[in-house]
Scaffold this motif. Sequence first.
Motif, PDB file in Angstrom:
ATOM      1  N   THR A 146      51.812  31.005  46.848  1.00 43.32           N
ATOM      2  CA  THR A 146      50.626  31.710  47.334  1.00 43.32           C
ATOM      3  C   THR A 146      50.703  33.187  46.961  1.00 43.32           C
ATOM      4  OG1 THR A 146      50.406  30.175  49.201  1.00 43.32           O
ATOM      5  CG2 THR A 146      49.256  32.290  49.375  1.00 43.32           C
ATOM      6  N   ALA A 147      51.847  33.802  47.243  1.00 42.81           N
ATOM      7  CA  ALA A 147      52.029  35.223  46.930  1.00 42.81           C
ATOM      8  C   ALA A 147      51.919  35.470  45.433  1.00 42.81           C
ATOM      9  CB  ALA A 147      53.391  35.688  47.450  1.00 42.81           C
ATOM     10  N   TRP A 148      52.566  34.639  44.649  1.00 36.55           N
ATOM     11  CA  TRP A 148      52.605  34.796  43.187  1.00 36.55           C
ATOM     12  C   TRP A 148      51.209  34.685  42.589  1.00 36.55           C
ATOM     13  CZ3 TRP A 148      56.951  35.793  40.185  1.00 36.55           C
ATOM     14  CH2 TRP A 148      56.784  35.682  38.799  1.00 36.55           C
ATOM     15  N   GLN A 149      50.494  33.607  42.963  1.00 31.46           N
ATOM     16  CA  GLN A 149      49.182  33.367  42.369  1.00 31.46           C
ATOM     17  C   GLN A 149      48.166  34.413  42.812  1.00 31.46           C
ATOM     18  OE1 GLN A 149      48.464  29.200  43.304  1.00 31.46           O
ATOM     19  NE2 GLN A 149      50.238  28.568  42.095  1.00 31.46           N
ATOM     20  N   ALA A 150      48.248  34.840  44.083  1.00 28.26           N
ATOM     21  CA  ALA A 150      47.315  35.860  44.576  1.00 28.26           C
ATOM     22  C   ALA A 150      47.517  37.183  43.853  1.00 28.26           C
ATOM     23  CB  ALA A 150      47.500  36.050  46.076  1.00 28.26           C
ATOM     24  N   LEU A 151      48.777  37.598  43.693  1.00 33.03           N
ATOM     25  CA  LEU A 151      49.062  38.901  43.082  1.00 33.03           C
ATOM     26  C   LEU A 151      48.842  38.908  41.574  1.00 33.03           C
ATOM     27  CD1 LEU A 151      52.332  39.958  44.955  1.00 33.03           C
ATOM     28  CD2 LEU A 151      50.052  40.953  45.242  1.00 33.03           C
ATOM     29  N   PHE A 152      49.318  37.877  40.898  1.00 36.84           N
ATOM     30  CA  PHE A 152      49.392  37.946  39.438  1.00 36.84           C
ATOM     31  C   PHE A 152      48.285  37.181  38.712  1.00 36.84           C
ATOM     32  CE2 PHE A 152      54.073  38.335  40.613  1.00 36.84           C
ATOM     33  CZ  PHE A 152      53.986  39.711  40.733  1.00 36.84           C
ATOM     34  N   GLU A 153      47.739  36.140  39.329  1.00 35.69           N
ATOM     35  CA  GLU A 153      46.636  35.409  38.689  1.00 35.69           C
ATOM     36  C   GLU A 153      45.278  35.961  39.129  1.00 35.69           C
ATOM     37  OE1 GLU A 153      48.020  30.992  37.451  1.00 35.69           O
ATOM     38  OE2 GLU A 153      46.967  31.176  39.337  1.00 35.69           O
ATOM     39  N   VAL A 154      45.110  36.125  40.431  1.00 32.16           N
ATOM     40  CA  VAL A 154      43.803  36.555  40.937  1.00 32.16           C
ATOM     41  C   VAL A 154      43.651  38.072  40.841  1.00 32.16           C
ATOM     42  CG1 VAL A 154      42.177  36.453  42.855  1.00 32.16           C
ATOM     43  CG2 VAL A 154      43.762  34.550  42.482  1.00 32.16           C
ATOM     44  N   ALA A 155      44.622  38.820  41.398  1.00 34.13           N
ATOM     45  CA  ALA A 155      44.511  40.285  41.416  1.00 34.13           C
ATOM     46  C   ALA A 155      44.994  40.934  40.123  1.00 34.13           C
ATOM     47  CB  ALA A 155      45.303  40.843  42.591  1.00 34.13           C
ATOM     48  N   GLU A 156      45.773  40.217  39.323  1.00 31.84           N
ATOM     49  CA  GLU A 156      46.331  40.739  38.061  1.00 31.84           C
ATOM     50  C   GLU A 156      47.081  42.058  38.287  1.00 31.84           C
ATOM     51  OE1 GLU A 156      42.865  40.797  35.497  1.00 31.84           O
ATOM     52  OE2 GLU A 156      43.200  38.704  34.910  1.00 31.84           O
ATOM     53  N   LEU A 157      47.904  42.081  39.334  1.00 34.52           N
ATOM     54  CA  LEU A 157      48.693  43.267  39.659  1.00 34.52           C
ATOM     55  C   LEU A 157      49.620  43.629  38.509  1.00 34.52           C
ATOM     56  CD1 LEU A 157      49.556  45.296  41.971  1.00 34.52           C
ATOM     57  CD2 LEU A 157      51.412  43.672  42.444  1.00 34.52           C
ATOM     58  N   ASP A 158      49.718  44.925  38.236  1.00 34.84           N
ATOM     59  CA  ASP A 158      50.548  45.381  37.124  1.00 34.84           C
ATOM     60  C   ASP A 158      51.438  46.543  37.554  1.00 34.84           C
ATOM     61  OD1 ASP A 158      51.483  45.175  34.562  1.00 34.84           O
ATOM     62  OD2 ASP A 158      49.480  45.295  33.653  1.00 34.84           O
ATOM     63  N   ALA A 159      52.412  46.855  36.722  1.00 40.38           N
ATOM     64  CA  ALA A 159      53.335  47.958  36.991  1.00 40.38           C
ATOM     65  C   ALA A 159      52.565  49.255  37.189  1.00 40.38           C
ATOM     66  CB  ALA A 159      54.320  48.111  35.840  1.00 40.38           C
ATOM     67  N   GLY A 160      53.013  50.054  38.158  1.00 38.06           N
ATOM     68  CA  GLY A 160      52.398  51.346  38.397  1.00 38.06           C
ATOM     69  C   GLY A 160      51.193  51.315  39.308  1.00 38.06           C
ATOM     70  N   GLN A 161      50.680  50.123  39.617  1.00 39.72           N
ATOM     71  CA  GLN A 161      49.528  50.039  40.511  1.00 39.72           C
ATOM     72  C   GLN A 161      49.969  50.131  41.970  1.00 39.72           C
ATOM     73  OE1 GLN A 161      47.397  46.425  39.279  1.00 39.72           O
ATOM     74  NE2 GLN A 161      46.019  47.716  38.083  1.00 39.72           N
ATOM     75  N   LYS A 162      48.997  50.479  42.823  1.00 39.51           N
ATOM     76  CA  LYS A 162      49.265  50.579  44.262  1.00 39.51           C
ATOM     77  C   LYS A 162      48.664  49.368  44.966  1.00 39.51           C
ATOM     78  CE  LYS A 162      49.009  54.673  46.282  1.00 39.51           C
ATOM     79  NZ  LYS A 162      48.541  56.022  46.711  1.00 39.51           N
ATOM     80  N   VAL A 163      49.514  48.708  45.791  1.00 40.26           N
ATOM     81  CA  VAL A 163      49.070  47.496  46.473  1.00 40.26           C
ATOM     82  C   VAL A 163      49.376  47.609  47.961  1.00 40.26           C
ATOM     83  CG1 VAL A 163      51.257  46.303  45.898  1.00 40.26           C
ATOM     84  CG2 VAL A 163      49.252  44.959  46.581  1.00 40.26           C
ATOM     85  N   LEU A 164      48.408  47.165  48.773  1.00 40.86           N
ATOM     86  CA  LEU A 164      48.599  47.048  50.211  1.00 40.86           C
ATOM     87  C   LEU A 164      48.719  45.572  50.550  1.00 40.86           C
ATOM     88  CD1 LEU A 164      48.459  48.042  53.218  1.00 40.86           C
ATOM     89  CD2 LEU A 164      45.954  47.849  53.020  1.00 40.86           C
ATOM     90  N   ILE A 165      49.788  45.211  51.261  1.00 40.53           N
ATOM     91  CA  ILE A 165      50.023  43.814  51.646  1.00 40.53           C
ATOM     92  C   ILE A 165      50.032  43.727  53.166  1.00 40.53           C
ATOM     93  CG2 ILE A 165      51.666  41.895  51.576  1.00 40.53           C
ATOM     94  CD1 ILE A 165      52.558  43.079  48.792  1.00 40.53           C
ATOM     95  N   HIS A 166      49.035  43.038  53.706  1.00 38.65           N
ATOM     96  CA  HIS A 166      48.975  42.866  55.155  1.00 38.65           C
ATOM     97  C   HIS A 166      49.994  41.812  55.602  1.00 38.65           C
ATOM     98  CE1 HIS A 166      45.730  45.420  56.403  1.00 38.65           C
ATOM     99  NE2 HIS A 166      44.938  44.968  55.438  1.00 38.65           N
ATOM    100  N   ALA A 167      50.575  42.014  56.781  1.00 39.28           N
ATOM    101  CA  ALA A 167      51.563  41.079  57.333  1.00 39.28           C
ATOM    102  C   ALA A 167      52.730  40.909  56.355  1.00 39.28           C
ATOM    103  CB  ALA A 167      50.925  39.727  57.661  1.00 39.28           C
TER     104      ALA A 167
END
Length: 329
Positions: A146-167
């Motif tokens: 769930t964490a992997w697919q949400a961050l990297f497939e859906v949100a396409e999180l990349d190095a240097g970006q700022k992310v807020l993770i609830h809970a």
Amino acid sequence: MENTVDPNAGNAMRHVVYDRFGDADVLRMESSAIPEPGAEEVLFRVAGAGLNPIDWKTRKGLGFVARQIESDLPWTPGFDAAGEVIAVGRDVTTLAPGDRVMGMVGFPTRGGGYSEYAVARADELAIVPEELDLVTAGALPLAALTAWQALFEVAELDAGQKVLIHAGAGGVGHFAVQFALERGAHVIATASAGNRDFLAALGVHEVIDYHTTDVVDECYGLDVVLDLVGGEAGKRSLHTLSEHGVLVTIPTVTADEIITAAEALGLRAHGMTVRPDVFHLDEIAELIEDGDVRVHIDETFPLEKVADAHRLLEGGHVRGKLVLDCRGS
């Protein structure tokens, strides 16, 4: 296919079932014959079975899984399991008896993880790294995917970006913060004050106590928000995004209202449902092997104490994961 009877067990296994939806008291133990794997399936002796919020929600008759299984009760829950391969179907070439495996199994309608033995498709199972014991490995697949697919497939999180993770200290959250850090992101997490040190030890850059602080007062211009809480927390978090940022919300019950609120603000928000993916699991296993990610188990319960585990899970304040030890006495 080799004889599937496990010489250590006779031909019977214990597993958890429920006949009707309800509170944790509907969960009970039953004994059945050990199943035989089909042509593309694997039979494995379960060591650990992870517990996930979808388990108690389905048990109460809530959500899309409950709607699909309501005419197929009694049903054995559990979409996470790890253990040792006992037998393989005739078309399976990737796994062999004795292999240590883990997977997100039987999703969304078959389930079956809360059991001493389970059958799964071979392509649902990954090899467990030597660094991970099998009970702990059982707690990993669904939450980590769930964490992997949400961050990297859906949100396409990349190095240097700022992310807020609830809970951030929860089951999905503690994987998400570690994956985001490993990717080189700047990671902000919400948690209760009691989890501040836990998250700091994982390397989180900023921890926000959601009891005392509104994220909108602390965060702005974010690239990604991973919303594991839903409802008002998800909607408030839209105001922390940059104009090109994206929010991914996991709780399905409030996803539509958060997406609608995002559209009204001219922002992007997406819901998602996790899916089994053995290639992602292999990548996650590699991070564990390298010591970059760890699985935190809050508490382990024997299979027959499953109702106690569900009550704790439903309370919503678990740090990391809960897991059932299915190995018997």
